[in-house]
Design a protein around this motif. Structure first.
Motif, PDB file in Angstrom:
ATOM      1  N   GLN A  74       0.826  -1.223   0.000  1.00 40.34           N
ATOM      2  CA  GLN A  74       0.000   0.000   0.000  1.00 40.34           C
ATOM      3  C   GLN A  74       0.855   1.266   0.000  1.00 40.34           C
ATOM      4  OE1 GLN A  74      -0.547  -2.636   1.870  1.00 40.34           O
ATOM      5  NE2 GLN A  74      -2.721  -3.172   1.847  1.00 40.34           N
ATOM      6  N   LEU A  75       2.011   1.188   0.635  1.00 36.13           N
ATOM      7  CA  LEU A  75       2.910   2.338   0.669  1.00 36.13           C
ATOM      8  C   LEU A  75       3.468   2.627  -0.739  1.00 36.13           C
ATOM      9  CD1 LEU A  75       4.111   4.215   2.962  1.00 36.13           C
ATOM     10  CD2 LEU A  75       6.102   2.733   2.919  1.00 36.13           C
ATOM     11  N   PHE A  76       3.829   1.553  -1.450  1.00 36.13           N
ATOM     12  CA  PHE A  76       4.302   1.703  -2.837  1.00 36.13           C
ATOM     13  C   PHE A  76       3.192   2.273  -3.712  1.00 36.13           C
ATOM     14  CE2 PHE A  76       7.188  -1.406  -1.063  1.00 36.13           C
ATOM     15  CZ  PHE A  76       8.399  -1.063  -1.616  1.00 36.13           C
ATOM     16  N   LYS A  77       1.972   1.773  -3.471  1.00 36.40           N
ATOM     17  CA  LYS A  77       0.826   2.222  -4.249  1.00 36.40           C
ATOM     18  C   LYS A  77       0.574   3.713  -4.000  1.00 36.40           C
ATOM     19  CE  LYS A  77      -3.613   0.229  -4.828  1.00 36.40           C
ATOM     20  NZ  LYS A  77      -4.674  -0.646  -4.298  1.00 36.40           N
ATOM     21  N   HIS A  78       0.602   4.095  -2.732  1.00 33.01           N
ATOM     22  CA  HIS A  78       0.289   5.484  -2.369  1.00 33.01           C
ATOM     23  C   HIS A  78       1.282   6.463  -2.998  1.00 33.01           C
ATOM     24  CE1 HIS A  78      -1.494   8.638   0.125  1.00 33.01           C
ATOM     25  NE2 HIS A  78      -0.275   9.101   0.260  1.00 33.01           N
ATOM     26  N   PHE A  79       2.569   6.154  -2.901  1.00 29.03           N
ATOM     27  CA  PHE A  79       3.567   7.097  -3.411  1.00 29.03           C
ATOM     28  C   PHE A  79       3.967   6.829  -4.855  1.00 29.03           C
ATOM     29  CE2 PHE A  79       4.100   7.738   1.182  1.00 29.03           C
ATOM     30  CZ  PHE A  79       3.995   9.127   1.209  1.00 29.03           C
ATOM     31  N   GLY A  80       3.698   5.604  -5.341  1.00 30.54           N
ATOM     32  CA  GLY A  80       4.195   5.255  -6.673  1.00 30.54           C
ATOM     33  C   GLY A  80       3.170   5.156  -7.780  1.00 30.54           C
ATOM     34  N   PHE A  81       1.903   4.852  -7.434  1.00 25.81           N
ATOM     35  CA  PHE A  81       0.923   4.570  -8.492  1.00 25.81           C
ATOM     36  C   PHE A  81      -0.013   5.739  -8.750  1.00 25.81           C
ATOM     37  CE2 PHE A  81       0.594  -0.359  -7.874  1.00 25.81           C
ATOM     38  CZ  PHE A  81       1.964  -0.447  -7.807  1.00 25.81           C
ATOM     39  N   GLN A  82       0.202   6.884  -8.132  1.00 22.43           N
ATOM     40  CA  GLN A  82      -0.647   8.047  -8.379  1.00 22.43           C
ATOM     41  C   GLN A  82       0.246   9.281  -8.441  1.00 22.43           C
ATOM     42  OE1 GLN A  82      -3.500   8.261  -5.150  1.00 22.43           O
ATOM     43  NE2 GLN A  82      -1.914   8.154  -3.570  1.00 22.43           N
ATOM     44  N   THR A  83      -0.279  10.334  -9.045  1.00 20.27           N
ATOM     45  CA  THR A  83       0.549  11.522  -9.219  1.00 20.27           C
ATOM     46  C   THR A  83       0.070  12.672  -8.336  1.00 20.27           C
ATOM     47  OG1 THR A  83       1.211  13.295 -10.731  1.00 20.27           O
ATOM     48  CG2 THR A  83      -0.798  12.095 -11.306  1.00 20.27           C
ATOM     49  N   GLY A  84       1.031  13.381  -7.782  1.00 19.97           N
ATOM     50  CA  GLY A  84       0.752  14.562  -6.977  1.00 19.97           C
ATOM     51  C   GLY A  84       0.125  15.687  -7.788  1.00 19.97           C
ATOM     52  N   LYS A  85       0.101  15.530  -9.121  1.00 19.72           N
ATOM     53  CA  LYS A  85      -0.542  16.545  -9.962  1.00 19.72           C
ATOM     54  C   LYS A  85      -2.058  16.528  -9.766  1.00 19.72           C
ATOM     55  CE  LYS A  85       3.140  16.555 -13.365  1.00 19.72           C
ATOM     56  NZ  LYS A  85       3.662  15.997 -14.612  1.00 19.72           N
ATOM     57  N   THR A  86      -2.600  15.364  -9.401  1.00 17.81           N
ATOM     58  CA  THR A  86      -4.060  15.274  -9.227  1.00 17.81           C
ATOM     59  C   THR A  86      -4.456  14.866  -7.808  1.00 17.81           C
ATOM     60  OG1 THR A  86      -3.964  13.011 -10.059  1.00 17.81           O
ATOM     61  CG2 THR A  86      -4.536  14.716 -11.645  1.00 17.81           C
ATOM     62  N   VAL A  87      -3.510  14.371  -7.022  1.00 17.32           N
ATOM     63  CA  VAL A  87      -3.832  13.859  -5.686  1.00 17.32           C
ATOM     64  C   VAL A  87      -2.917  14.538  -4.671  1.00 17.32           C
ATOM     65  CG1 VAL A  87      -3.673  11.788  -4.229  1.00 17.32           C
ATOM     66  CG2 VAL A  87      -4.544  11.597  -6.561  1.00 17.32           C
ATOM     67  N   ASP A  88      -3.464  14.875  -3.507  1.00 13.87           N
ATOM     68  CA  ASP A  88      -2.617  15.375  -2.421  1.00 13.87           C
ATOM     69  C   ASP A  88      -2.178  14.170  -1.586  1.00 13.87           C
ATOM     70  OD1 ASP A  88      -1.345  16.526  -0.311  1.00 13.87           O
ATOM     71  OD2 ASP A  88      -3.040  17.759   0.355  1.00 13.87           O
ATOM     72  N   LYS A  89      -0.956  13.682  -1.846  1.00 13.90           N
ATOM     73  CA  LYS A  89      -0.487  12.459  -1.170  1.00 13.90           C
ATOM     74  C   LYS A  89      -0.284  12.670   0.325  1.00 13.90           C
ATOM     75  CE  LYS A  89       1.928  10.828  -5.331  1.00 13.90           C
ATOM     76  NZ  LYS A  89       3.169  10.268  -5.878  1.00 13.90           N
ATOM     77  N   PHE A  90      -0.198  13.938   0.759  1.00 10.48           N
ATOM     78  CA  PHE A  90      -0.006  14.220   2.181  1.00 10.48           C
ATOM     79  C   PHE A  90      -1.271  14.751   2.855  1.00 10.48           C
ATOM     80  CE2 PHE A  90       4.353  13.662   0.922  1.00 10.48           C
ATOM     81  CZ  PHE A  90       4.929  13.088   2.044  1.00 10.48           C
ATOM     82  N   ALA A  91      -2.415  14.668   2.179  1.00  8.02           N
ATOM     83  CA  ALA A  91      -3.683  15.056   2.817  1.00  8.02           C
ATOM     84  C   ALA A  91      -3.884  14.166   4.041  1.00  8.02           C
ATOM     85  CB  ALA A  91      -4.839  14.891   1.835  1.00  8.02           C
ATOM     86  N   PRO A  92      -4.197  14.756   5.219  1.00  5.51           N
ATOM     87  CA  PRO A  92      -4.290  13.952   6.439  1.00  5.51           C
ATOM     88  C   PRO A  92      -5.263  12.780   6.319  1.00  5.51           C
ATOM     89  CG  PRO A  92      -4.299  16.288   6.981  1.00  5.51           C
ATOM     90  CD  PRO A  92      -4.358  16.199   5.481  1.00  5.51           C
TER      91      PRO A  92
END
Ligand code: FE
Length: 225
Positions: A74-92
């Motif tokens: 899940q950690l790989f998925k969160h940081f690797g399979f989506q882009t910060g251009k459309t998702v806020d990866k650090f949203a609480p």
């Protein structure tokens, strides 16, 4: 030339994080290495398609967290399979959800902390982090090579570092069978058995890399209806 030769190179896996203004972001890289010892220099190569790339180029600093064998898919998925251009990866709320998937009862505070340089480093599934200051950059086409001075180096745990081979063998889920009825009649589709991405076309190039999960042709199943 045998392109499989490339698979004989070994790699680690890392989360490269950066901050620009209010935006925190991070991506998975497999290219952090010590390239000189006196002075100590670390190089990282970051794909230009990644938002983190632009943030490192602009701010000239980043953190590199070393993924360990404790890291969950899940950690790989969160940081690797989506882009910060459309998702806020650090949203609480997104990090709370990630923490709960990784271990019941955990929250965002179990995923990262902030280093002295103001940039997050990942504490879940990692064994160390480096704070880096960019000294030189080299344009390599698809990637930029950043040659960096470490400004902080911290060991977080004794777990072994996660190599790319370990990820492939032990962390990546076993490819799932694909439901052929989901493919429209008369079409040939190559479906990624890791993330479900569909490539439409009769033949898929041997060096094709899934744009979502970055796995190769061997993880695709050809479906003809
Ligand atoms: Fe995929």
């Amino acid at each position: 030339m045998d392109t499989k030769t490339m698979y004989k190179l070994s790699y680690g896996l890392f989360v490269c994080t950066a901050v620009s203004g209010d935006k925190k972001n991070g991506c998975i890289i497999n290219t952090a290495i010590q390239v000189a010892s006196d002075p100590n220099r670390i190089s990282i190569a970051v794909n230009k398609a990644n938002l983190t790339h632009d943030m490192v180029k602009e701010t000239r600093k980043c953190n590199v967290s070393v993924l360990s064998t404790e890291a969950k898919f899940q950690l790989f998925k969160h940081f690797g399979f989506q882009t910060g251009k459309t998702v806020d990866k650090f949203a609480p709320d997104a990090l709370d959800a990630l923490a709960k998937e990784i271990s019941a009862g955990a929250s965002a505070s179990n995923i990262y902390e902030t280093a002295d340089n103001g940039i997050p480093y990942i504490t879940a599934g990692t064994n160390a982090y480096f704070s880096l200051k960019v000294e030189q950059e080299v344009d390599l086409g698809s990637h930029t090579l950043f040659i960096c001075e470490p400004t902080e180096m911290v060991v977080l745990s004794d777990s072994p570092s996660c190599t790319y081979a370990y990820y492939q063998d032990e962390i990546k889920p076993k490819p799932q069978p694909v439901d052929p009825s989901a493919v429209p009649k008369g079409e040939t589709v190559w479906k990624c058995r890791i993330c479900g991405y569909e490539y439409v076309g009769e033949e898929m190039p041997d060096d094709f890399i899934c744009p979502i999960c970055k796995h190769g042709k061997e993880d695709f199943e050809k479906i003809v209806r």
